[in-house]
Motif scaffolding. Structure first.
Motif, PDB file in Angstrom:
ATOM      1  N   GLY A 168      -3.991  76.403  57.064  1.00 51.27           N
ATOM      2  CA  GLY A 168      -5.437  76.494  56.891  1.00 51.27           C
ATOM      3  C   GLY A 168      -6.155  75.258  57.401  1.00 51.27           C
ATOM      4  N   SER A 169      -5.443  74.145  57.516  1.00 52.10           N
ATOM      5  CA  SER A 169      -6.036  72.877  57.957  1.00 52.10           C
ATOM      6  C   SER A 169      -5.781  72.591  59.417  1.00 52.10           C
ATOM      7  CB  SER A 169      -5.408  71.715  57.172  1.00 52.10           C
ATOM      8  OG  SER A 169      -5.524  71.905  55.801  1.00 52.10           O
ATOM      9  N   CYS A 170      -5.017  73.433  60.062  1.00 51.44           N
ATOM     10  CA  CYS A 170      -4.404  73.058  61.344  1.00 51.44           C
ATOM     11  C   CYS A 170      -5.275  73.410  62.554  1.00 51.44           C
ATOM     12  CB  CYS A 170      -3.060  73.768  61.461  1.00 51.44           C
ATOM     13  SG  CYS A 170      -2.215  73.462  63.007  1.00 51.44           S
ATOM     14  N   PRO A 171      -5.740  72.409  63.301  1.00 54.22           N
ATOM     15  CA  PRO A 171      -6.566  72.705  64.477  1.00 54.22           C
ATOM     16  C   PRO A 171      -5.773  73.371  65.602  1.00 54.22           C
ATOM     17  CG  PRO A 171      -6.086  70.349  64.383  1.00 54.22           C
ATOM     18  CD  PRO A 171      -5.541  70.963  63.116  1.00 54.22           C
ATOM     19  N   ALA A 172      -4.462  73.199  65.605  1.00 56.57           N
ATOM     20  CA  ALA A 172      -3.651  73.862  66.629  1.00 56.57           C
ATOM     21  C   ALA A 172      -3.514  75.339  66.300  1.00 56.57           C
ATOM     22  CB  ALA A 172      -2.274  73.205  66.721  1.00 56.57           C
ATOM     23  N   GLY A 173      -3.338  75.639  65.024  1.00 57.83           N
ATOM     24  CA  GLY A 173      -3.210  77.027  64.593  1.00 57.83           C
ATOM     25  C   GLY A 173      -4.500  77.808  64.773  1.00 57.83           C
ATOM     26  N   PRO A 195       4.608  68.281  56.585  1.00 56.48           N
ATOM     27  CA  PRO A 195       4.890  69.295  57.622  1.00 56.48           C
ATOM     28  C   PRO A 195       4.975  68.700  59.025  1.00 56.48           C
ATOM     29  CG  PRO A 195       3.115  70.024  56.169  1.00 56.48           C
ATOM     30  CD  PRO A 195       3.417  68.628  55.769  1.00 56.48           C
ATOM     31  N   THR A 196       4.167  67.681  59.324  1.00 56.76           N
ATOM     32  CA  THR A 196       4.210  67.088  60.666  1.00 56.76           C
ATOM     33  C   THR A 196       5.610  66.538  60.957  1.00 56.76           C
ATOM     34  OG1 THR A 196       1.992  66.309  60.100  1.00 56.76           O
ATOM     35  CG2 THR A 196       2.883  65.610  62.228  1.00 56.76           C
ATOM     36  N   ASP A 197       6.178  65.856  59.972  1.00 57.04           N
ATOM     37  CA  ASP A 197       7.519  65.300  60.165  1.00 57.04           C
ATOM     38  C   ASP A 197       8.568  66.405  60.278  1.00 57.04           C
ATOM     39  OD1 ASP A 197       6.329  62.849  60.013  1.00 57.04           O
ATOM     40  OD2 ASP A 197       7.082  62.332  58.018  1.00 57.04           O
ATOM     41  N   ASN A 226      -0.995  80.623  68.721  1.00 56.93           N
ATOM     42  CA  ASN A 226      -0.169  81.368  67.761  1.00 56.93           C
ATOM     43  C   ASN A 226       0.784  80.451  66.998  1.00 56.93           C
ATOM     44  OD1 ASN A 226       1.458  80.759  69.884  1.00 56.93           O
ATOM     45  ND2 ASN A 226       2.449  82.756  70.024  1.00 56.93           N
ATOM     46  N   TYR A 227       0.513  79.164  67.029  1.00 59.91           N
ATOM     47  CA  TYR A 227       1.305  78.198  66.268  1.00 59.91           C
ATOM     48  C   TYR A 227       0.953  78.312  64.787  1.00 59.91           C
ATOM     49  CZ  TYR A 227       2.572  73.627  64.357  1.00 59.91           C
ATOM     50  OH  TYR A 227       3.074  72.622  63.590  1.00 59.91           O
ATOM     51  N   LEU A 228       1.960  78.528  63.969  1.00 61.67           N
ATOM     52  CA  LEU A 228       1.720  78.728  62.545  1.00 61.67           C
ATOM     53  C   LEU A 228       2.692  77.833  61.785  1.00 61.67           C
ATOM     54  CD1 LEU A 228       0.050  80.577  60.628  1.00 61.67           C
ATOM     55  CD2 LEU A 228       1.984  82.159  60.684  1.00 61.67           C
ATOM     56  N   CYS A 238      -1.559  65.594  64.249  1.00 68.89           N
ATOM     57  CA  CYS A 238      -2.777  64.983  63.705  1.00 68.89           C
ATOM     58  C   CYS A 238      -2.610  64.580  62.241  1.00 68.89           C
ATOM     59  CB  CYS A 238      -3.969  65.922  63.868  1.00 68.89           C
ATOM     60  SG  CYS A 238      -3.967  67.317  62.731  1.00 68.89           S
ATOM     61  N   TYR A 239      -1.588  65.091  61.594  1.00 68.79           N
ATOM     62  CA  TYR A 239      -1.244  64.741  60.194  1.00 68.79           C
ATOM     63  C   TYR A 239      -2.246  65.239  59.158  1.00 68.79           C
ATOM     64  CZ  TYR A 239       2.692  61.856  61.688  1.00 68.79           C
ATOM     65  OH  TYR A 239       3.881  61.429  62.231  1.00 68.79           O
ATOM     66  N   THR A 240      -3.171  66.126  59.550  1.00 72.83           N
ATOM     67  CA  THR A 240      -4.095  66.670  58.550  1.00 72.83           C
ATOM     68  C   THR A 240      -3.318  67.443  57.489  1.00 72.83           C
ATOM     69  OG1 THR A 240      -5.716  66.867  60.315  1.00 72.83           O
ATOM     70  CG2 THR A 240      -6.217  68.007  58.269  1.00 72.83           C
ATOM     71  N   CYS A 241      -2.355  68.251  57.942  1.00 74.41           N
ATOM     72  CA  CYS A 241      -1.553  69.028  56.989  1.00 74.41           C
ATOM     73  C   CYS A 241      -0.782  68.100  56.056  1.00 74.41           C
ATOM     74  CB  CYS A 241      -0.593  69.947  57.739  1.00 74.41           C
ATOM     75  SG  CYS A 241       0.449  69.081  58.928  1.00 74.41           S
TER      76      CYS A 241
HETATM   77  S1  SF4 Z   1      -0.078  67.770  62.296  1.00 76.31           S
HETATM   78 FE1  SF4 Z   1      -0.260  69.553  60.964  1.00 76.31          FE
HETATM   79  S2  SF4 Z   1      -2.423  70.108  61.009  1.00 76.31           S
HETATM   80 FE2  SF4 Z   1      -2.079  68.720  62.748  1.00 76.31          FE
HETATM   81  S3  SF4 Z   1      -1.631  70.060  64.506  1.00 76.31           S
HETATM   82 FE3  SF4 Z   1       0.347  69.534  63.578  1.00 76.31          FE
HETATM   83  S4  SF4 Z   1       0.793  71.174  62.116  1.00 76.31           S
HETATM   84 FE4  SF4 Z   1      -1.404  71.294  62.626  1.00 76.31          FE
END
Ligand code: SF4
Ligand code: SF4
Lengths: 197, 308
Positions: free
Chosen positions: A58-63, A110-112, A67-69, A97-100
């Motif tokens: 829900g926070s992800c600008p790529a998603g 999740p980024t890691d 189709n990146y989920l 971006c580390y928002t998630c």
């Molecule tokens: S770091 Fe998280 S919020 Fe940012 S692009 Fe990657 S998966 Fe999406």
């Protein structure tokens, strides 16, 4: 790049979310734990904390535009669907971006986790060519974005700094050290041009 | 008087090789504030966190650690003006200080070139050095050309303040430090909805698929226009600067949509506010202007350039 599913194209290594009209469902009987253990060792130690709330996606600008989920990838990983995870092209749409990571209520980071899955993907040969080229540049010039034209040096002169900065662009021995590191870790073999291309 | 603080100036790739105006502006600003920037001889790529961090964590950490050992040998902290370099150097320094297994592996690799990571120095961003060390008061004292009436939007980017629990810099949902720093210039802060989203370049996405990366950028521009627009956008990162600046030319090519924003690195903003002329650091050499054969919108920026 075209990410639409090529149903009859067996050369397409990228696995995409599709409905069961297009491909049979994967049957998951007993989840295979070995992929999760790999991820935990490779930089995503908290993956098993995930309770699938979806805050990350829900926070992800790529998603929001591809189709990146991220939540889906984590769930697939938890179910042991290694091949689905590492061969998916969309794995490479995370901008880190580390928002998630800042919002995940379970400290999954999740980024890691995504970076760990990318490490495993690369170790098994799933690597995009432009990334491979960038990595090669660092081994050639010491920099991902090298001072590779006179015009860049002219630009430096124009702003009033020395034509060649005191980094690896000036010191060949620095590049030599990077090559030695890459040889020691096997990174040079990992990113070298492969025959079958 | 306290001893003058010295930093090793970590240049990275984008600043010295594509946006040297940032390198020069940093030298002017830090000199004005009495902070020494030392050459970091033989530093390499940080290495690019998106590609290297995604490819092989141990190689990424080893190359970053090699850079750290250069500063350790000289006994001064590192300062960098790039969020990406900061992401590699700060994160690697942190991880190597906390993860002993990784540290052992990295030191085994570094032994190959006669180096060892000791964990004796800290990594700073320009923003830290300006906000924490120089301080806003001292910076305000230097401002002789305030940007009064100039509307300023911000793009703080990601890797200086995220992940927030580990970095402990600012509240990444409601950051104020970068804003306060930029406001010392006297410009008027313009908020917009997507201020905090990523520029789109990071994580090796720009390298993989520039069009997708530009969609992020476009979203930011559209959000800013919806908020009434701005005369300039300020960022603390040259990779974001590249994406927002040269990205406008690329957006025109891929999406046939024209944006005209002047994009400044925070040290470029401060150099101007401190009274330096744009020619002293080459503001007009930004790739957007070189490629479009254009110039900064001097009038909107409130800068008189009679001699041009
Ligand atoms: S770091 Fe998280 S919020 Fe940012 S692009 Fe990657 S998966 Fe999406
Ligand atoms: S935010 Fe965290 S817990 Fe929620 S789905 Fe994403 S990774 Fe799992």
């Amino acid at each position: 790049m075209d990410l639409r599913p090529k149903i009859n194209d067996t050369s397409c290594r990228c696995v995409i979310l599709t409905s069961i009209d297009e491909k049979p469902a994967i049957e998951i009987d007993v989840p295979d734990d070995s992929f999760v253990q790999m991820i935990k060792k490779t930089g995503g130690p908290n993956i098993q904390n995930c309770f699938q709330c979806g805050t990350c996606s829900g926070s992800c600008p790529a998603g929001a535009r591809t189709n990146y989920l991220v939540r889906g990838i984590i769930r697939k990983a938890l179910l042991g669907l290694k091949q689905q995870c590492i061969s998916a092209k969309e794995l490479w749409y995370c901008t880190t971006c580390y928002t998630c990571t800042d919002r995940c209520p379970q400290d999954v980071k999740p980024t890691d986790v995504i970076k760990a899955i990318r490490n495993i993907a690369v170790a098994e040969g799933y690597m995009l060519e432009p990334h491979q080229k960038t990595a090669q540049k660092v081994l050639e010039a010491g920099h991902a974005v090298p001072l590779d034209k006179d015009s860049w040096q002219d630009l430096r002169e124009k702003v009033g700094v020395e034509r060649i900065p005191p980094n690896a662009s000036r010191y060949a021995e620095a590049i030599e050290e990077i090559r030695k590191i890459a040889k020691k870790t096997g990174f040079d073999k990992l990113v070298e041009d492969k025959e079958e291309k | 008087m306290a001893k003058k603080k010295s930093f090793y100036h970590f240049l990275g790739c984008i600043i010295p090789h594509r946006y040297p105006s940032v390198e020069k502006a940093a030298k002017l600003v830090f000199n004005d504030l009495g902070i020494d920037l030392l050459d970091m001889d033989g530093a390499t790529c940080c290495p690019a966190p998106g590609v290297f961090g995604s490819f092989d964590r141990v190689t990424w950490a080893t190359i970053a650690a090699r850079n750290l050992t250069i500063a350790e040998a000289g006994g001064h902290p590192i300062v960098t003006g790039c969020n990406g370099c900061f992401a590699s150097l700060w994160d690697a320094n942190y991880e190597l200080k906390h993860d002993h297994e990784l540290r052992d592996k990295v030191n085994e690799n570094l032994a190959e070139i006669g180096r060892e990571f000791k964990g004796t120095i800290e990594v700073w961003h320009y923003v830290d050095a300006l906000y924490q060390l120089a301080g806003l008061e001292k910076i305000r004292d230097q401002v002789t050309r305030p940007f009064t009436g100039v509307r300023m939007a911000l793009h703080p980017g990601c890797h200086w303040m995220r992940p927030k629990i580990i970095k402990q810099k600012d509240d990444s949902e409601r950051p104020h430090i970068f804003r306060e720093l930029c406001e010392t210039s006297g410009a008027e802060y313009v908020p917009y909805k997507d201020e905090l989203i990523c520029c789109g370049a990071g994580g090796a996405v720009r390298t993989a698929d520039v069009k997708i990366a530009l969609e992020f950028t476009k979203q930011k521009f559209d959000s800013l226009i919806a908020a009434g627009g701005a005369d300039m956008i300020i960022t603390p990162c040259p990779f974001c600067e590249l994406q927002l600046d040269a990205g406008q030319v690329e957006i025109q090519k891929y999406f046939e949509q024209e944006y005209k924003f002047d994009i400044l690195h925070v040290v470029e903003l401060l150099a101007l506010a401190f009274g330096h002329e744009p020619d002293e650091f080459g503001l007009a050499t930004h790739l957007q202007y070189m490629q479009r054969k254009s110039e900064p919108a001097w009038e909107n920026l409130g800068i008189k350039v009679g001699e041009h």
